[in-house]
Design an enzyme around this catalytic site. Structure first.
Site, mmCIF file in Angstrom:
data_model
loop_
_atom_site.group_PDB
_atom_site.id
_atom_site.type_symbol
_atom_site.label_atom_id
_atom_site.label_comp_id
_atom_site.label_asym_id
_atom_site.label_seq_id
_atom_site.Cartn_x
_atom_site.Cartn_y
_atom_site.Cartn_z
ATOM 1 N N ASP A 35 64.192 32.540 60.694
ATOM 2 C CA ASP A 35 63.901 31.133 60.391
ATOM 3 C C ASP A 35 65.024 30.261 60.957
ATOM 4 O OD1 ASP A 35 61.983 29.632 58.025
ATOM 5 O OD2 ASP A 35 63.740 28.547 58.761
ATOM 6 N N ILE A 36 64.645 29.124 61.521
ATOM 7 C CA ILE A 36 65.620 28.245 62.170
ATOM 8 C C ILE A 36 66.527 27.548 61.147
ATOM 9 C CG2 ILE A 36 64.290 26.065 62.213
ATOM 10 C CD1 ILE A 36 64.968 25.949 65.251
ATOM 11 N N ASN A 93 53.457 30.069 51.991
ATOM 12 C CA ASN A 93 52.889 28.798 51.557
ATOM 13 C C ASN A 93 51.528 28.633 52.220
ATOM 14 O OD1 ASN A 93 55.088 27.897 49.939
ATOM 15 N ND2 ASN A 93 56.244 27.559 51.829
ATOM 16 N N GLU A 101 54.276 23.746 55.866
ATOM 17 C CA GLU A 101 54.681 22.815 56.924
ATOM 18 C C GLU A 101 54.114 23.204 58.284
ATOM 19 O OE1 GLU A 101 58.937 22.674 56.855
ATOM 20 O OE2 GLU A 101 58.987 21.721 54.881
ATOM 21 N N VAL A 102 54.117 24.478 58.578
ATOM 22 C CA VAL A 102 53.638 24.934 59.889
ATOM 23 C C VAL A 102 52.269 25.596 59.687
ATOM 24 C CG1 VAL A 102 54.099 26.395 61.885
ATOM 25 C CG2 VAL A 102 56.004 25.285 60.697
ATOM 26 N N HIS A 106 52.414 32.410 58.039
ATOM 27 C CA HIS A 106 53.721 33.069 58.093
ATOM 28 C C HIS A 106 54.100 33.524 56.702
ATOM 29 C CE1 HIS A 106 54.234 28.702 57.709
ATOM 30 N NE2 HIS A 106 55.323 28.926 56.989
ATOM 31 N N HIS A 108 57.469 34.430 54.632
ATOM 32 C CA HIS A 108 58.933 34.378 54.624
ATOM 33 C C HIS A 108 59.434 35.664 53.963
ATOM 34 C CE1 HIS A 108 59.289 29.816 55.039
ATOM 35 N NE2 HIS A 108 58.027 29.929 54.637
HETATM 36 P P1 AMP Z 1 56.535 26.499 55.442
HETATM 37 O O1 AMP Z 1 56.942 25.353 54.569
HETATM 38 O O2 AMP Z 1 56.261 27.739 54.643
HETATM 39 O O3 AMP Z 1 55.405 26.128 56.384
HETATM 40 O O4 AMP Z 1 57.824 26.868 56.293
HETATM 41 C C1 AMP Z 1 57.965 26.658 57.662
HETATM 42 C C2 AMP Z 1 59.264 27.321 58.066
HETATM 43 O O5 AMP Z 1 59.322 27.349 59.469
HETATM 44 C C3 AMP Z 1 60.527 26.598 57.569
HETATM 45 O O6 AMP Z 1 61.303 27.509 56.792
HETATM 46 C C4 AMP Z 1 61.231 26.186 58.874
HETATM 47 O O7 AMP Z 1 62.637 26.247 58.787
HETATM 48 C C5 AMP Z 1 60.664 27.200 59.858
HETATM 49 N N1 AMP Z 1 60.659 26.774 61.247
HETATM 50 C C6 AMP Z 1 60.212 25.612 61.772
HETATM 51 N N2 AMP Z 1 60.355 25.598 63.104
HETATM 52 C C7 AMP Z 1 60.896 26.793 63.445
HETATM 53 C C8 AMP Z 1 61.292 27.382 64.680
HETATM 54 N N3 AMP Z 1 61.145 26.747 65.838
HETATM 55 N N4 AMP Z 1 61.822 28.628 64.646
HETATM 56 C C9 AMP Z 1 61.983 29.274 63.489
HETATM 57 N N5 AMP Z 1 61.617 28.786 62.288
HETATM 58 C C10 AMP Z 1 61.093 27.551 62.268
#
Ligand code: AMP
Length: 124
Positions: A35-36, A93, A101-102, A106, A108
């Site tokens: 994770d970034i 999530n 968010e994405v 995924h 975690h």
């Molecule tokens: P979520 O709220 O579960 O959708 O979490 C999205 C996760 O993606 C967050 O923990 C971010 O820090 C992570 N994230 C976003 N962009 C990147 C990226 N380019 N590389 C790695 N992790 C990312």
């Protein structure tokens, strides 16, 4: 109706090699990377390579082979990272109430320290 998959999401771009990631593990159907913005000493994301918005989408539409690959990849990554002995947390999530968010599935993997309680109770 479920959200349509957006091929411009950041994890789709990672899968296409358009932006870099710190890769941890890769299989036929899954990819794991750091994770970034890590929230624990070990914070890795495991994604399926297929175009699935979230767990709801994946569990409804993925093939048995993709599902088996993904579940095994998550366990293998946790062992590879050394967090399986002391314990770790999996979190995915899914949708608005979970603040996803994405919009690409995924999971975690959090580990490397005691992680506290899972959630606050309502009203806390
Ligand atoms: P979520 O709220 O579960 O959708 O979490 C999205 C996760 O993606 C967050 O923990 C971010 O820090 C992570 N994230 C976003 N962009 C990147 C990226 N380019 N590389 C790695 N992790 C990312």
């Amino acid at each position: 109706m479920a959200e349509a998959y957006n091929p411009q999401n950041i994890f789709a771009r990672i899968l296409r090699g358009e932006i870099p990631c710190k890769k941890v593990h890769e299989t036929a159907h899954s990819l794991a990377f750091h994770d970034i913005n890590p929230l624990s000493p070990v914070h890795v994301l495991v994604i399926p390579k297929g175009a699935y918005v979230g767990f709801d989408d994946f569990s409804a539409k993925a093939s048995a082979e993709e599902m088996a690959d993904y579940v095994k990849a998550i366990g293998d990554v946790a062992r590879q990272l050394g967090v399986a002995t002391d314990g770790y947390r999996l979190l995915s999530n899914c949708g608005a109430n979970a603040n996803q968010e994405v919009p690409h599935l995924h999971v975690h993997i959090f580990g490397g320290r005691p992680l506290g309680r899972m959630l606050k109770k309502d009203g806390e």
